[in-house]
Design a protein around this motif. Structure first.
Motif, short mmCIF file in Angstrom:
data_model
loop_
_atom_site.label_atom_id
_atom_site.label_comp_id
_atom_site.label_asym_id
_atom_site.label_seq_id
_atom_site.Cartn_x
_atom_site.Cartn_y
_atom_site.Cartn_z
N ALA A 111 0.87 -1.25 0.20
CA ALA A 111 0.12 -0.15 -0.04
C ALA A 111 0.77 1.18 0.04
O ALA A 111 0.47 2.36 -0.55
CB ALA A 111 -1.03 -0.22 1.22
N LEU A 112 1.99 1.10 0.75
CA LEU A 112 3.02 2.41 0.74
C LEU A 112 3.33 2.72 -0.35
O LEU A 112 3.73 3.69 -0.99
CB LEU A 112 4.05 2.11 1.71
CG LEU A 112 3.54 2.24 3.38
CD1 LEU A 112 4.67 1.95 4.20
CD2 LEU A 112 2.85 3.81 3.67
N GLU A 116 2.72 6.29 -2.09
CA GLU A 116 3.79 7.13 -2.27
C GLU A 116 4.44 7.16 -3.84
O GLU A 116 5.34 8.27 -4.06
CB GLU A 116 5.06 6.46 -1.52
CG GLU A 116 4.80 6.67 0.02
CD GLU A 116 5.99 5.86 0.82
OE1 GLU A 116 6.89 5.18 0.42
OE2 GLU A 116 5.82 6.00 2.13
N SER A 117 3.95 6.63 -4.68
CA SER A 117 4.21 6.71 -6.20
C SER A 117 3.67 7.86 -6.50
O SER A 117 2.52 8.41 -6.36
CB SER A 117 3.45 5.68 -6.80
OG SER A 117 2.00 5.70 -7.01
N GLU A 118 4.24 8.61 -7.52
CA GLU A 118 3.88 10.24 -8.03
C GLU A 118 3.15 9.91 -9.33
O GLU A 118 2.42 10.94 -9.56
CB GLU A 118 5.28 10.95 -8.06
CG GLU A 118 5.79 11.20 -6.88
CD GLU A 118 7.08 11.97 -6.90
OE1 GLU A 118 7.49 12.41 -8.07
OE2 GLU A 118 7.98 12.18 -6.06
N TYR A 134 -7.48 12.41 -3.98
CA TYR A 134 -6.86 12.10 -5.36
C TYR A 134 -7.31 10.71 -5.54
O TYR A 134 -7.48 9.69 -4.80
CB TYR A 134 -5.44 12.26 -5.29
CG TYR A 134 -4.87 13.64 -4.95
CD1 TYR A 134 -4.69 14.64 -6.10
CD2 TYR A 134 -4.59 13.97 -3.70
CE1 TYR A 134 -4.24 15.84 -5.64
CE2 TYR A 134 -4.12 15.10 -3.33
CZ TYR A 134 -3.94 16.30 -4.48
OH TYR A 134 -3.59 17.41 -4.10
N SER A 135 -7.37 10.54 -7.15
CA SER A 135 -7.72 8.92 -7.43
C SER A 135 -6.79 8.64 -8.43
O SER A 135 -6.14 9.35 -9.05
CB SER A 135 -9.10 8.97 -7.95
OG SER A 135 -9.11 9.66 -9.47
N LYS A 136 -6.46 7.30 -8.45
CA LYS A 136 -5.54 6.69 -9.53
C LYS A 136 -6.16 5.68 -10.21
O LYS A 136 -6.55 4.64 -9.34
CB LYS A 136 -4.14 6.54 -8.85
CG LYS A 136 -3.06 5.87 -9.78
CD LYS A 136 -1.81 5.64 -8.73
CE LYS A 136 -0.63 5.24 -9.91
NZ LYS A 136 0.61 5.28 -8.93
N ALA A 137 -6.08 5.38 -11.21
CA ALA A 137 -6.73 4.11 -11.99
C ALA A 137 -5.60 2.88 -11.86
O ALA A 137 -4.80 3.09 -12.22
CB ALA A 137 -7.16 4.33 -13.38
N LEU A 138 -6.33 1.72 -11.47
CA LEU A 138 -5.48 0.56 -11.68
C LEU A 138 -5.95 -0.37 -12.85
O LEU A 138 -6.43 0.43 -13.57
CB LEU A 138 -5.82 -0.16 -10.23
CG LEU A 138 -5.20 0.49 -8.85
CD1 LEU A 138 -5.47 -0.26 -7.79
CD2 LEU A 138 -3.88 0.81 -8.91
N PHE A 145 -8.01 5.64 -3.99
CA PHE A 145 -8.38 6.89 -3.52
C PHE A 145 -7.32 7.25 -2.34
O PHE A 145 -7.17 6.45 -1.49
CB PHE A 145 -9.65 7.15 -3.07
CG PHE A 145 -10.80 6.96 -4.47
CD1 PHE A 145 -11.00 7.77 -5.23
CD2 PHE A 145 -11.25 5.63 -4.31
CE1 PHE A 145 -11.99 7.49 -6.33
CE2 PHE A 145 -12.22 5.18 -5.44
CZ PHE A 145 -12.43 6.13 -6.31
N ARG A 146 -6.84 8.55 -2.54
CA ARG A 146 -5.85 9.11 -1.54
C ARG A 146 -6.49 10.07 -0.96
O ARG A 146 -6.42 11.20 -1.66
CB ARG A 146 -4.44 9.25 -2.15
CG ARG A 146 -3.44 9.56 -1.27
CD ARG A 146 -1.97 9.88 -1.64
NE ARG A 146 -2.02 11.11 -2.41
CZ ARG A 146 -1.38 11.41 -3.34
NH1 ARG A 146 -0.26 10.68 -3.59
NH2 ARG A 146 -1.26 12.73 -3.89
N LEU A 147 -6.80 10.24 0.26
CA LEU A 147 -7.17 11.59 0.90
C LEU A 147 -6.17 11.82 1.90
O LEU A 147 -5.16 11.30 2.59
CB LEU A 147 -8.36 11.02 2.01
CG LEU A 147 -9.00 12.11 2.86
CD1 LEU A 147 -10.49 12.05 3.14
CD2 LEU A 147 -8.34 12.34 4.38
N GLU A 148 -6.06 13.31 1.72
CA GLU A 148 -5.02 14.04 2.46
C GLU A 148 -5.82 15.02 3.57
O GLU A 148 -6.53 15.88 2.86
CB GLU A 148 -4.08 14.60 1.70
CG GLU A 148 -3.14 13.82 0.86
CD GLU A 148 -2.18 14.32 -0.08
OE1 GLU A 148 -2.03 15.69 0.09
OE2 GLU A 148 -1.29 13.85 -0.85
#
Length: 309
Positions: A111-112, A116-118, A134-138, A145-148
């Motif tokens: 998961a990290l 942590e990938s940009e 933010y979202s990222k397609a797999l 989804f990454r919440l900050e």
């Protein structure tokens, strides 16, 4: 003594020095069992018959342990030899704990790497309080989804609420019906069963989750990771769709100028299963993240009323 000799022939010879007369009396009590009597009949035995059976089994086991009687492979009495020694049971439990420990550690590591990938992250939504997702397609159309966010609590306090007191989560998060810790693997790894609540506006519907949860620390940072797991004692439940978490993680670290506040980063990676359009799921999950953070803030406000924000 002819019937006795015939009865003992199935398992080899037993020396007369062990008291053949006593053994013969006990043997008559279980002769029908050895010849194929069914288990329901065994349950209806009288007290004396049960005592005779127990005594006979102990006698056979004693003779076997001294090498004076070997049961054939087909004998129904060989079950007495299948009991695992205590050290073997402990080893099996230890192997199971190692499995969950390693699964939790691997889930956090994976998961990290994702969070942590940009590359590939796109802004999904932004809240007025400064929270961003933010979202990222797999593979396919599925997204993570990454919440900050920033929270009014130290990493240690959030660690306590989100991990050590996870069973209390339903008290402040209405989207959760209950969470139970099924297995304490170690201080930093547990296996939990979670059931989501049937709430208004829940587009995904009620789900249950069987997960391994793992936590670790590195200097001032706290890491929480998790993933779907398996447990023989809790297969998928009737009436629920079993969704799968993970690998997922939460990163907690203090703000540079405010150690009593934390930077909260949460990677949500979930396969909700069932027959739902992926486009609907991709809209519901970030909303669920935002709602969770809102409820967490309210929970923290009850502990720190002077820092409401």
């Amino acid at each position: 003594m002819e019937p006795l000799s015939w009865s003992l022939s199935f398992s080899g010879s037993i020396k007369a020095s062990r008291g053949l007369l006593v053994l013969a009396i006990m043997l008559r009590a279980v002769l029908k069992l050895c010849c194929g009597i069914t288990y329901p009949h065994l349950r209806s035995m009288t007290g004396l018959q049960r005592a005779a059976l127990a005594a006979f089994g102990q006698e056979i086991t004693h003779l076997q342990s001294r090498g004076r009687m070997a049961l054939p492979a087909w004998s129904s009495l060989r079950w007495t030899q299948k009991t695992e020694p205590a050290e073997q049971k402990s080893a099996a439990l230890a192997d199971e704990d190692v499995f969950y420990q390693r699964q939790g550690e691997a889930a956090l590591d994976e998961a990290l790497k994702i969070v942590e990938s940009e590359d590939g992250w796109k802004l999904e939504m932004s809240e007025e309080n400064g929270d961003v997702i933010y979202s990222k397609a797999l593979t396919g159309n599925r997204k993570v989804f990454r919440l900050e966010a920033e929270l009014n609590a130290s990493p240690e306090e959030l660690h306590d609420i989100l991990f050590f007191r996870v069973e209390e989560m339903h008290e402040w998060n209405p989207s959760i019906r209950r969470i139970r810790v099924l297995k304490h693997v170690s201080r930093d790894t547990v296996v939990t069963h979670e059931v989501s609540a049937e709430t208004a506006g829940n587009l995904i519907g009620q789900r249950d989750f069987l997960s391994v949860r793992h936590s670790s620390r590195s200097e001032s940072r706290v890491y929480l990771g998790g993933a779907a797991t398996r447990l023989e004692s809790l297969p998928p439940q009737h009436g629920f769709v079993r969704a799968e978490d993970g690998p997922t993680c939460i990163i907690l670290h203090p703000l540079q100028d405010r150690p009593d506040r934390s930077r909260f980063i949460w990677l949500l990676n979930m396969d909700v299963k069932g027959w739902l359009p992926q486009s609907l799921v991709n809209k519901a999950l970030p909303r669920a993240q935002a709602d969770f953070t809102k409820h967490l803030r309210r929970r923290l406000a009850t502990q720190h009323p002077e820092n409401k924000s």
